[in-house]
Design a protein around this motif. Structure first.
Motif, PDB file in Angstrom:
ATOM      1  N   SER A   1       0.853  -1.188   0.000  1.00  0.00           N
ATOM      2  CA  SER A   1       0.000   0.000   0.000  1.00  0.00           C
ATOM      3  C   SER A   1       0.887   1.235   0.000  1.00  0.00           C
ATOM      4  O   SER A   1       1.961   1.234   0.603  1.00  0.00           O
ATOM      5  CB  SER A   1      -0.941   0.010   1.212  1.00  0.00           C
ATOM      6  OG  SER A   1      -0.199   0.012   2.414  1.00  0.00           O
TER       7      SER A   1
ATOM      8  N   GLU B   1       0.756   5.387   0.555  1.00  0.00           N
ATOM      9  CA  GLU B   1       0.021   6.584   0.941  1.00  0.00           C
ATOM     10  C   GLU B   1       0.531   7.770   0.128  1.00  0.00           C
ATOM     11  O   GLU B   1       1.741   7.923  -0.081  1.00  0.00           O
ATOM     12  CB  GLU B   1       0.197   6.846   2.439  1.00  0.00           C
ATOM     13  CG  GLU B   1      -0.702   7.959   2.968  1.00  0.00           C
ATOM     14  CD  GLU B   1      -0.655   8.088   4.480  1.00  0.00           C
ATOM     15  OE1 GLU B   1      -0.622   9.237   4.966  1.00  0.00           O
ATOM     16  OE2 GLU B   1      -0.636   7.040   5.165  1.00  0.00           O
TER      17      GLU B   1
ATOM     18  N   TYR C   1     -13.928   5.037  -0.600  1.00  0.00           N
ATOM     19  CA  TYR C   1     -12.982   4.853  -1.698  1.00  0.00           C
ATOM     20  C   TYR C   1     -13.532   5.505  -2.975  1.00  0.00           C
ATOM     21  O   TYR C   1     -14.729   5.783  -3.085  1.00  0.00           O
ATOM     22  CB  TYR C   1     -12.702   3.365  -1.947  1.00  0.00           C
ATOM     23  CG  TYR C   1     -13.921   2.543  -2.312  1.00  0.00           C
ATOM     24  CD1 TYR C   1     -14.305   2.380  -3.642  1.00  0.00           C
ATOM     25  CD2 TYR C   1     -14.699   1.926  -1.325  1.00  0.00           C
ATOM     26  CE1 TYR C   1     -15.425   1.647  -3.978  1.00  0.00           C
ATOM     27  CE2 TYR C   1     -15.817   1.196  -1.652  1.00  0.00           C
ATOM     28  CZ  TYR C   1     -16.184   1.052  -2.975  1.00  0.00           C
ATOM     29  OH  TYR C   1     -17.302   0.315  -3.296  1.00  0.00           O
TER      30      TYR C   1
ATOM     31  N   ILE D   1      -4.822  10.899  -8.230  1.00  0.00           N
ATOM     32  CA  ILE D   1      -5.890  10.117  -7.590  1.00  0.00           C
ATOM     33  C   ILE D   1      -6.492   9.168  -8.619  1.00  0.00           C
ATOM     34  O   ILE D   1      -6.857   9.587  -9.725  1.00  0.00           O
ATOM     35  CB  ILE D   1      -6.967  11.035  -6.991  1.00  0.00           C
ATOM     36  CG1 ILE D   1      -6.376  11.867  -5.858  1.00  0.00           C
ATOM     37  CG2 ILE D   1      -8.152  10.213  -6.482  1.00  0.00           C
ATOM     38  CD1 ILE D   1      -5.873  11.067  -4.684  1.00  0.00           C
TER      39      ILE D   1
ATOM     40  N   ASP E   1      -8.664   4.132  -5.016  1.00  0.00           N
ATOM     41  CA  ASP E   1      -7.917   4.718  -3.902  1.00  0.00           C
ATOM     42  C   ASP E   1      -8.832   4.895  -2.689  1.00  0.00           C
ATOM     43  O   ASP E   1      -9.996   5.316  -2.816  1.00  0.00           O
ATOM     44  CB  ASP E   1      -7.342   6.079  -4.303  1.00  0.00           C
ATOM     45  CG  ASP E   1      -6.135   5.963  -5.225  1.00  0.00           C
ATOM     46  OD1 ASP E   1      -5.685   4.820  -5.460  1.00  0.00           O
ATOM     47  OD2 ASP E   1      -5.652   7.005  -5.715  1.00  0.00           O
TER      48      ASP E   1
ATOM     49  N   ALA F   1      -4.640  10.024   0.445  1.00  0.00           N
ATOM     50  CA  ALA F   1      -5.285   8.801  -0.055  1.00  0.00           C
ATOM     51  C   ALA F   1      -4.310   7.630   0.039  1.00  0.00           C
ATOM     52  O   ALA F   1      -3.094   7.817   0.190  1.00  0.00           O
ATOM     53  CB  ALA F   1      -5.765   8.989  -1.484  1.00  0.00           C
TER      54      ALA F   1
ATOM     55  N   GLU G   1      -3.254   4.068  -1.935  1.00  0.00           N
ATOM     56  CA  GLU G   1      -3.369   3.208  -3.113  1.00  0.00           C
ATOM     57  C   GLU G   1      -2.962   1.793  -2.729  1.00  0.00           C
ATOM     58  O   GLU G   1      -1.880   1.583  -2.164  1.00  0.00           O
ATOM     59  CB  GLU G   1      -2.484   3.717  -4.244  1.00  0.00           C
ATOM     60  CG  GLU G   1      -2.593   2.889  -5.521  1.00  0.00           C
ATOM     61  CD  GLU G   1      -1.733   3.424  -6.646  1.00  0.00           C
ATOM     62  OE1 GLU G   1      -1.682   2.774  -7.709  1.00  0.00           O
ATOM     63  OE2 GLU G   1      -1.098   4.485  -6.464  1.00  0.00           O
TER      64      GLU G   1
END
Length: 600
Positions: free
Chosen positions: A382, A384, A414, A430, A434, A469, A471
């Motif tokens: 992941s 950020e 999300y 974005i 996400d 966010a 990912e």
């Protein structure tokens, strides 16, 4: 190993996990004198039943022996040498023993009796005096679609790239194609799609195959039927004709009653139609009858259900109510279960509270505790990211969102789409999928959908936007067959994406199960620590009909077991967690995390 003969009648099929491993082996057709084909073990039964000339002649020979005086054209007889010398040597005797055991297996494939499967988790023999193996049946289902592009309407979990291995149905969506058909239920294992074996494919490959457009879909599924009694009494009653009937009732509005009285019986599980009220919707339709056993309503499995559950499903239906019932000719109503001073435990279909309705305790959720947290599965990561940008006050963000903590799976918020207008599309960082963490310092991770929307809109009015966010990076597919068709499908994350969500964003739920000493908890688990794979989460793979886990209705296939009686399961092996579950005699508290399966 010891070269002793096996009596096939004394053998039981192995667990589903073991059979999946064995099914990958390449085998020879046992009728090698007339058929030299080789195939995977999982394809042998279909080969024998449909294509093998040797098995066809073998079956003809059996019929000829049973009916020696029958007339007609006889086919040449295939001979199989099943004789073995009293002291066979390894060179000759071995082959005849193999031939004999192969014949026993072939004969079993020619019978219509369901196989017996050892459940992956079952109480010991001394604890289950009245139970034996878990009965499972494999069946072929043909589903018709008027619109070849239409969704089937079910959620699936599993795949060879997950601890579950198999593809398992997690949920059936109301009023969908599959719900209308009524034969597929949550917990069913999908083995084939249009002749393609999917017992050893990745999750993405299975989703791609099930989303492939077509007016006709052929599925081979494995259904758990519950435990079989250890001693089966011969039924001396005359044979009864059974018929599965599909009935659709259309309500003018949600509150319109169907005019059906439902009951339980003392000697059979499930629910039955006691009466159809004169002038009611069901009576006018004319297709349902007294004493029909209700198998499902709107795709919800009611084979072990209650009248209260059925009433709730009917009440929640908008206009269409799809019944699948089992009708037996020549049967009569038997005594109903008496729950108290009322004549019977019955439920009317008008959505009112049925007699002796048992209210389910409110479900409480909480963020995953630090002691319950885990590392991400192998291959997942992941990332950020913080997006800071300047914008015009009236310029929109240009995104749509899903999830929220009011969702039944308590998901974080999300992004479902980034529109080609708005500041976030122009920025490009974005992406769809996400997870939104905060906007301009406002924490979004605890919000429900209806709180997150105004929070995003109010922040969008400022000149400067700071959006954090996350990912989720999932393992990349290795072949083109994993490409997933999305045209006609409203986008939602795949089940495998949620497996990569960091633990601190999980919402847990405590589920209390209770049972008697003679019962199994009724679910099997996979996962745990292995030397070759490291520490993997524990997942629920099967839920057995008629057991405490099934009756509770909150556990789903694909749920992760986080803790048992507040003891974290992280780092445990399968051989450590199963004894812990067995030690809980009458009550167990399961802490679980549930993710929505992939929509197909």
């Amino acid at each position: 190993m010891d070269r002793k003969k096996l009596c096939f009648q004394h053998c039981r099929k192995s667990s589903l996990l073991v059979r999946n491993l064995l099914d990958k082996l390449i085998v020879l057709c046992p009728f090698h004198t007339l058929c030299q084909e080789t195939m995977q073990r999982c394809q042998l039964e279909a080969h024998l039943q449909n294509r093998c000339l040797g098995f066809k002649k073998y079956r003809s020979e059996l019929e000829r022996r049973k009916n020696p005086h029958s007339k007609g054209k006889e086919e040449p007889v295939i001979s199989v040498d099943t004789s073995a010398a009293k002291e066979p040597d390894l060179s000759n005797g071995g082959s005849s023993l193999v031939a004999e055991s192969s014949m026993a297996a072939v004969v079993s494939l020619g019978t219509a009796e369901p196989g017996l499967v050892n459940p992956a988790f079952e109480e010991g023999e001394e604890d289950l005096p009245q139970r034996a193996s878990l009965v499972a049946e494999t069946s072929t289902i043909e589903i018709q679609r008027e619109d070849p592009e239409e969704e089937l309407g079910m959620r699936i979990v599993g795949g060879k790239d997950t601890p579950l291995g198999n593809i398992v149905v997690q949920e059936i969506l109301r009023d969908s194609v599959v719900a209308t058909d009524g034969r597929i239920a949550p917990g069913d294992h999908i083995l084939e799609v249009n002749g393609i074996n999917i017992s050893n494919v990745t999750h993405c490959q299975a989703v791609s195959l099930l989303r492939h457009p077509g007016s006709v879909l052929h599925l081979v599924i494995l259904q758990e039927k519950g435990f079989s009694p250890r001693t089966v009494q011969q039924d001396s009653s005359p044979a009864v004709n059974r018929e599965v009937i599909h009935v659709t009732l259309m309500k003018r509005d949600r509150s319109e009653p169907l005019g059906i009285k439902l009951i339980r019986k003392t000697d059979e599980p499930g629910i039955f139609i006691l009466d159809l009220l004169d002038g009611g919707l069901a009576a006018k339709n004319g297709k349902l009858s007294r004493n029909d056993r209700v198998l499902s309503i709107n795709g919800q499995d009611l084979r072990q259900g209650t009248p209260e559950t059925a009433a709730q499903i009917i009440q929640a239906s908008e206009t269409r109510v799809n019944f699948v019932v089992l009708r037996q000719s020549g049967t009569q109503l038997v005594d109903t279960v008496d729950d108290g001073s009322t004549p019977s435990s019955s439920s009317s279909s008008n959505g009112e509270s049925p007699v002796h309705h048992r209210r389910r305790p409110e479900q409480t959720y909480y963020r995953r505790k630090p002691s319950y947290q885990k590392e991400l599965p192998q291959g997942y990561a992941s990332q950020e990211k913080t997006v800071t940008l300047k914008k015009e006050p009236k310029e929109s963000l240009g995104i749509t969102i899903g999830g929220g903590r009011d969702n039944k799976n308590k998901l974080p918020v999300y992004v479902t789409s980034v529109q080609p207008i708005g500041c976030l599309f122009r920025d490009g960082r974005i992406k769809r999928g996400d997870v939104l963490l905060s906007i301009n310092g406002i924490d979004l991770t605890h919000m429900n959908y209806y709180e997150a929307v105004p929070a995003l809109k109010s922040s969008a009015a400022s000149h400067v936007l700071v959006l954090k966010a996350l990912e989720i990076l999932v393992p990349e597919p290795t072949d083109s067959s994993s490409e997933i068709r999305e045209q006609g499908f409203s986008w939602s994350p795949l089940w495998t994406m949620w497996l990569g969500l960091p633990s601190n964003l999980h919402c847990c739920q405590d589920i209390i199960l209770r049972k008697s000493n003679s019962e199994s908890w009724g679910f099997s688990i996979v996962g745990g620590f292995e030397e070759s794979k490291g520490s993997q989460p524990f997942f629920i793979k099967t839920i057995v009909p008629g057991t405490p886990a099934f009756r509770d209705r909150r556990l789903k296939c694909g749920d992760e077991i986080v803790a048992v009686n507040a003891v974290p399961a992280i780092g445990m092996s399968n051989s450590e967690l199963i004894p812990m579950l067995k030690e809980q005699r009458n009550k167990v508290i399961l802490t679980v995390v549930s993710w929505p399966g992939s929509l197909v």
